[in-house]
Structures are given as C-alpha cells and as structure tokens.
Design an enzyme around this catalytic site. Structure first.
Site, mmCIF file in Angstrom:
data_model
loop_
_atom_site.group_PDB
_atom_site.id
_atom_site.type_symbol
_atom_site.label_atom_id
_atom_site.label_comp_id
_atom_site.label_asym_id
_atom_site.label_seq_id
_atom_site.Cartn_x
_atom_site.Cartn_y
_atom_site.Cartn_z
ATOM 1 N N ALA A 104 33.410 35.863 38.779
ATOM 2 C CA ALA A 104 33.799 35.339 40.088
ATOM 3 C C ALA A 104 32.496 34.962 40.799
ATOM 4 O O ALA A 104 31.936 35.761 41.544
ATOM 5 C CB ALA A 104 34.576 36.388 40.864
ATOM 6 N N GLY A 122 29.050 38.669 48.675
ATOM 7 C CA GLY A 122 29.606 38.959 47.346
ATOM 8 C C GLY A 122 31.109 38.898 47.384
ATOM 9 O O GLY A 122 31.699 38.328 48.314
ATOM 10 N N ASN A 123 31.761 39.453 46.402
ATOM 11 C CA ASN A 123 33.221 39.506 46.400
ATOM 12 C C ASN A 123 33.695 40.758 45.657
ATOM 13 O O ASN A 123 32.880 41.520 45.153
ATOM 14 C CB ASN A 123 33.814 38.226 45.796
ATOM 15 C CG ASN A 123 33.342 38.017 44.381
ATOM 16 O OD1 ASN A 123 33.614 38.837 43.499
ATOM 17 N ND2 ASN A 123 32.614 36.939 44.143
ATOM 18 N N HIS A 124 35.010 40.947 45.611
ATOM 19 C CA HIS A 124 35.566 42.208 45.107
ATOM 20 C C HIS A 124 35.738 42.263 43.590
ATOM 21 O O HIS A 124 36.355 43.182 43.082
ATOM 22 C CB HIS A 124 36.921 42.478 45.741
ATOM 23 C CG HIS A 124 36.837 42.828 47.188
ATOM 24 N ND1 HIS A 124 36.100 43.882 47.637
ATOM 25 C CD2 HIS A 124 37.394 42.250 48.278
ATOM 26 C CE1 HIS A 124 36.202 43.945 48.950
ATOM 27 N NE2 HIS A 124 36.973 42.969 49.366
ATOM 28 N N SER A 125 35.227 41.293 42.861
ATOM 29 C CA SER A 125 35.432 41.314 41.404
ATOM 30 C C SER A 125 34.848 42.598 40.804
ATOM 31 O O SER A 125 33.730 42.998 41.130
ATOM 32 C CB SER A 125 34.755 40.094 40.779
ATOM 33 O OG SER A 125 34.705 40.254 39.383
#
Ligand code: CTP
Length: 401
Positions: A279, A211-214
């Site tokens: 994102a 995943g990512n930090h969005s």
C-alpha cells in the site's frame, strides 16, 4: 496428505488449559498420528499422566528419571518428533524456552529438538500483554517457531480478555496445514517471484511521517506460499511487524516509496513474476524538515508531491515478467480495478473492496476478485494464507496458458 503417520510431541506446561490437551491428543490419534506427551511437574496438578497416556497410548514423562533407575532421554524424545507442540505454554515455560533456562525435561527436550515448534500460549490477560511476554513471543518467532495466538474469552480468573489457549481444533488445524504445505509439488521451482508488501512511510520531519494502516500480512502470506512452492522469493516490505519464518525468502525492509522503487529495480530484470501488494503512499512531503516541526502556528500546511508509481513503472519496463497488481477500492470497484489493469500494463489484478466485511488492511481475512483482460473470478471470504494460495494457483494457471 495429512497428519497420518507423523510423530507429534506434545509438551504440556502447568496451566488450567491443560485439560483441553486431551481433545488435541484424540484428534491426532484419530487421524493416524503417533503422539508422545511430556509435561512439567506443575502440569501434573492440572491433568494426570494416566489420562494423557491412556489417550496417547504411550507413557507420559515429566522428569529425567524413570522408575527403577531408568533415564528418560530428552535427546531421543526430541529427535523422534516430526513436530513439537508446546500447549498450553505458560509465561514461565515460554520465558525458559527463549532464554535457555534448562531446568526440566520439557525445556531440555525443546532445546534438543530440530523439528518445527508450535507454541500455544495460555495465561491471564495481563500476563499475556505484559511487555516481557510480548518480547518472548517475538523472540520465539525469530527462532522460526510458529505462535498459535491465545484467543479472547472468559479466563479461569473470571476476567475476560485475550489469554485463553487456542482451541484444540485450531491447534490441530495449524499443524495439519503445516504438514499439507510441506508436501507441495514445487510448482514454482525455478521461478523468481518479487513481492512488495506493507505500507510506506513518508517522512515529514525526523519524528513524523505520512503512512497508512497496511499490516503487510497479505504480502508476507504470498511470500510464504510462493516459497513453499519452490520459488526464489524476494520480498520488499515497508514498515511491518510481520516476520519471516522461511529462510528461502530474501527480505528487504524499506521505509519510503522511493526506497521501495529503487530496491524493486535492483532485481526487476531477473524476476519471472512481480506481485505488488504494498500500500504505497501516493504522496510524500515535498521537503523533509531537518528539525522537529514546532507547533508555533494555528495552521500548518505541508506541501505534498506525487510519489513514483512503482507498479506502473514495472509495467512500462515489462519485458517477460508476469505482473500482478492489487486494487483496494471503496466505489466503482470493478471499473477502477480494470482501469488499473490496463493503465499499469498488468497481466492480472486482485480487487478487494472495503465494502466487504473482513476484507482489506488490518484483518487476517480477505475477500477478493481476480481480473485478467479476459477473465473474472470471485472468491469467498478466507484467511490471508488461503487467499495467497488462491492467487498463486491462479497465476500458475495463467502461466500454463
Ligand atoms: N502501487 C505502486 N506504487 C504506487 C501506488 C500504487 O506500486 N505509488 C501499486 C500497489 O501496490 C497496487 C496497485 O499499484 O498493486 C494499485 O494501487 P492503488 O493505490 O489502489 O491505486 P492507484 O494507482 O494509486 O490509484 P488510486 O489511489 O487513485 O486509487
């Protein structure tokens, strides 16, 4: 438009931050609002009815029974108000509010109120991060109330951390902002806006993902602003802790890029404006392990395959839709953003550079540049709510061209 002529009910509970409420009352009175103060019995240990009523120009109530056998009607107080502000809101008062423990005038008034409610919590730092407080704040948000988060700083206990009530000016600004927003011109009435938001999670096995930090904040701010302007909003969000406060927003929560893609195309034909602020993870594991992967070997290789590009697919299938993309770049920012505008067949692209302080994923602020095929415009660092307004103003201007 401002707070002038508005009826503001300020409910004070028993915390040391109650002393700051004098400044809040003064702000509202100075700007022409009518203010009615109620308080808990405990709050009277911190501030006097005399000072609060002198500033608010009205008697202050703390219990159901007035002098000479009169009755302070919580229902009348509640129905009078255009907004109710609970400040400071102690852990105890917050808990009573969300669980309906109606044992004083403040809670009875709150439970009778039909107007928007703003809550400015104030407590010691350990109480503020306690799971029960967090849950109660989430519950309050799910009721549609606006939380004005406590700030960091020195606390009455001498400890330093988050728990200080937001400054009176901040509380005032949030409420003024609310009244300003209420008076929108419905400039997007009749339009359907689809917004993608947040990250996507791509499963590796039943417990892990890429995943990512969005945070989803930008997309949720855009959705709130578009809805305020009268649009029908379809918000498709990956995993995000953001909540919706507006019943006119249709929220669809998804997890992976593929789920987001198929949800978008359930609606695509009938939207007027598409804004891709998600994102999206560019790659996903080729295989999702059925069982949790054990750490048997020194190295682990996961084969990744490209995810569908949702926005590019929207661009390819565009008939009448006005399409807006986002580009988050760290180098050759303008060139890359313009490249994406072209490649994805967009009408406009919003660039944020991670080189700008305060821009990007986790912040409450953003600094953007907008490009169309012919125009470029640069904005200052602003809150994501203000950025959402700038973006929608720009879109509206483009639609008028
Ligand atoms: N986007 C999308 N689907 C993807 C990837 C991106 O819809 N699989 C959208 C994003 O929501 C954003 C825009 O495309 O509006 C740009 O995304 P970004 O990741 O910056 O660009 P990419 O095209 O993925 O290029 P790169 O990662 O190589 O910079």
């Amino acid at each position: 438009m401002s707070v002038s002529g508005k009826k503001v009910l300020i409910a004070v509970s028993g915390g040391i931050a109650a002393y700051k409420i004098h400044f809040l009352i003064r702000n509202f009175i100075k700007k022409g609002a009518e203010v009615q103060v109620i308080m808990t019995a405990d709050a009277e240990h911190f501030v006097t009815k005399l000072s609060l009523s002198t500033l608010s120009k009205k008697p202050v109530y703390s219990d159901f029974y007035g002098d000479n056998g009169s009755w302070n009607s919580h229902v009348e107080l509640a129905l009078w108000a255009d907004v109710m502000i609970v400040a400071p809101c102690t852990a105890n008062t917050l808990s009573k509010m969300v669980h309906g423990m109606c044992d004083n005038l403040l809670i009875a008034t709150y439970m009778s109120a039909k107007c928007p409610v703003f809550i400015a919590p104030a407590m010691d730092l350990d109480m503020y991060v306690h799971p029960s407080t967090k849950k109660n704040l989430e519950l309050a948000e799910s009721f549609g109330h606006t939380i004005i988060p406590a700030e960091n700083g020195e606390l009455a206990s001498g400890l330093v951390g988050q728990g200080r009530m937001a400054e009176p000016e901040t509380i005032f600004n949030v409420v003024e902002h609310f009244f300003n927003g209420e008076s929108h011109l419905e400039s997007l009435k009749g339009k359907t806006v689809l917004i993608t938001a947040g990250p996507t999670y791509e499963a590796i096995d039943p417990v892990r993902f890429i995943g990512n930090h969005s945070s989803g904040k930008m997309g949720f701010s855009l959705a709130a602003e578009a809805s305020k302007r009268g649009a029908k909003v379809i918000l498709i969000s990956g995993p995000s802790s953001q909540l919706i406060r507006d019943k006119n927003i249709e929220l669809h929560r998804v997890t992976s890029a593929r789920e987001m893609l198929s949800k978008v195309f359930e609606f695509y034909d009938r939207i007027d404006i598409g804004i891709a602020s998600a994102a999206v993870a560019d790659y996903a594991p080729k295989e999702v392990a059925k069982e949790k992967i054990k750490k048997n070997d020194e190295n682990l290789t996961i084969e990744l395959v490209k995810n569908p590009d949702i926005l590019k697919t929207m661009g390819e299938k565009k008939t009448h839709q006005f399409l807006v993309g986002f580009a988050l770049e760290t180098q050759n920012e303008e060139e890359n953003a313009k490249g994406k505008l072209e490649k994805k067949n967009l009408d406009m692209i919003v660039l944020n550079s991670l080189r700008d302080e305060g821009a990007g994923f986790k912040n409450d602020t953003n600094k953007i540049k907008i490009f169309t095929k012919t125009d470029k415009i640069e904005f200052n660092l602003k809150s994501k709510d203000e950025v959402a307004r700038d973006i929608l103003n720009f879109i509206e201007n483009q639609l008028l061209k």
